[in-house]
Scaffold this active site. Structure first.
Site, PDB file in Angstrom:
ATOM      1  N   ASP A   1       0.187  12.339   7.409  1.00  0.00           N
ATOM      2  CA  ASP A   1       0.428  11.702   8.699  1.00  0.00           C
ATOM      3  C   ASP A   1       0.543  12.725   9.831  1.00  0.00           C
ATOM      4  O   ASP A   1       1.311  12.539  10.771  1.00  0.00           O
ATOM      5  CB  ASP A   1       1.720  10.868   8.605  1.00  0.00           C
TER       6      ASP A   1
ATOM      7  N   CYS B   1       5.484 -10.072   2.761  1.00  0.00           N
ATOM      8  CA  CYS B   1       4.299 -10.002   1.900  1.00  0.00           C
ATOM      9  C   CYS B   1       4.668 -10.340   0.453  1.00  0.00           C
ATOM     10  O   CYS B   1       5.538  -9.700  -0.144  1.00  0.00           O
ATOM     11  CB  CYS B   1       3.689  -8.606   1.951  1.00  0.00           C
TER      12      CYS B   1
END
Length: 309
Positions: free
Chosen positions: A131, A246
């Site tokens: 990242d 989710c």
């Protein structure tokens, strides 16, 4: 077993030994489909004020330009799902930020991994990324069979959900490659339906300029736009709504990473303690945490915004 297969087996064994949960490998090549999607996403201004996303376009879509002579992209997943969570009535922090800064934790492991690779195989040129560089991590995770990119834009592993950090190691070593897995979101739209700011513009399309994580972490303006008042649902740093709803995250298991254990005070702080926190306390408490990225003024701005319901 061929040499490539032996090297691949060693890499996957070493990944487990260093504490990574999953490891997949893909051929280093230009990502043509991703290039078109990224160009369209940037063209629509869905990156908001994240101007850095416009930089190094050619490097993002081709790892061989990041690491000359690159043959393989090794992708790792590291679970960060916590066993304990914050008190629900307090300002909320995304789960990835409960413990130490993952950049430091994972970067050290990638460096160690590369040293082990060189000790076992010989001179290997490569670079690790977490990242922190123009690498399309989710695309490489998908291409290497570690999951599919869900409608919320996250990598979803069929057996373990989506609460993972993604890291990549690009090397000039030919290896045996994994293939992608199929999409298993089906007709489910829970993440799209749950996003309070409408940041999930379409399945797999994240409007960064409307995302709570963008506003509470990336946005450097003194004020958050008034039109979003009352929509943040107590999120002060990041947001987990699209992951929490989710169905695949029913398989998420608490991580076993000592470095990522939650800061005890963070779990128990009340709203009043968050709001009355001094800058000195902020620096001491979050000196090794991703939360320091918001800076004290940014966190105070976010907390004030939450009060304007």
């Amino acid at each position: 077993m061929t040499q490539q297969e032996r090297h691949t087996a060693f890499i996957k064994e070493q990944a487990k030994a260093l504490g990574f949960d999953y490891c997949g490998i893909a051929r280093a090549e230009q990502l043509d489909d991703d290039a078109r999607r990224l160009e369209a996403w940037l063209g629509k201004g869905l990156h908001g004020g994240m101007q850095y996303m416009e930089n190094h376009f050619d490097l993002r879509i081709d790892p061989r330009k990041l690491v000359p002579g690159a043959k393989s992209v090794i992708t790792f997943l590291l679970n960060y799902y916590p066993e304990q969570q914050q008190r629900p009535d307090a300002p909320q922090v995304a789960k990835y930020a409960y413990g130490a800064d993952y950049h430091e934790v994972i970067r050290a492991r990638l460096n160690q991994f590369l040293q082990c690779l060189r000790a076992e195989i010989g001179e290997v040129q490569g670079r690790g990324f977490v990242d922190s560089a123009p690498v399309l991590e989710r695309s490489w995770a998908q291409r290497s069979g570690l999951g599919w990119i869900g409608k919320n834009g996250n990598i979803i592993h069929k057996q373990a959900g989506s609460f993972f950090f993604i890291a990549t190691l690009i090397v000039d070593l030919p290896l045996a490659y994994d293939g992608p897995v199929t999409d298993h979101c089906g007709r489910c739209t829970r993440c799209l339906d749950a996003c309070p700011t409408g940041a999930l513009a379409a399945p797999g399309l994240v409007d960064g300029s409307r995302c709570i994580s963008y506003f509470t972490i990336e946005l450097k303006d003194a004020l958050i736009p008034e039109k979003f008042q009352g929509q943040f649902r107590n999120w002060a740093f990041g947001c987990d709504i699209c992951q929490d709803v989710c169905p695949w995250n029913r398989f998420a298991q608490p991580h076993q990473q000592e470095a990522l254990q939650p800061i005890p005070a963070l779990l128990n702080m009340s709203t009043q303690e968050w709001e009355e926190m001094s800058e000195t306390t902020f620096r001491e408490l979050f000196r090794q945490s991703p939360i320091k990225r918001s800076k004290y003024k940014g966190l105070q701005r976010n907390l004030q915004f939450l009060k304007l319901k």
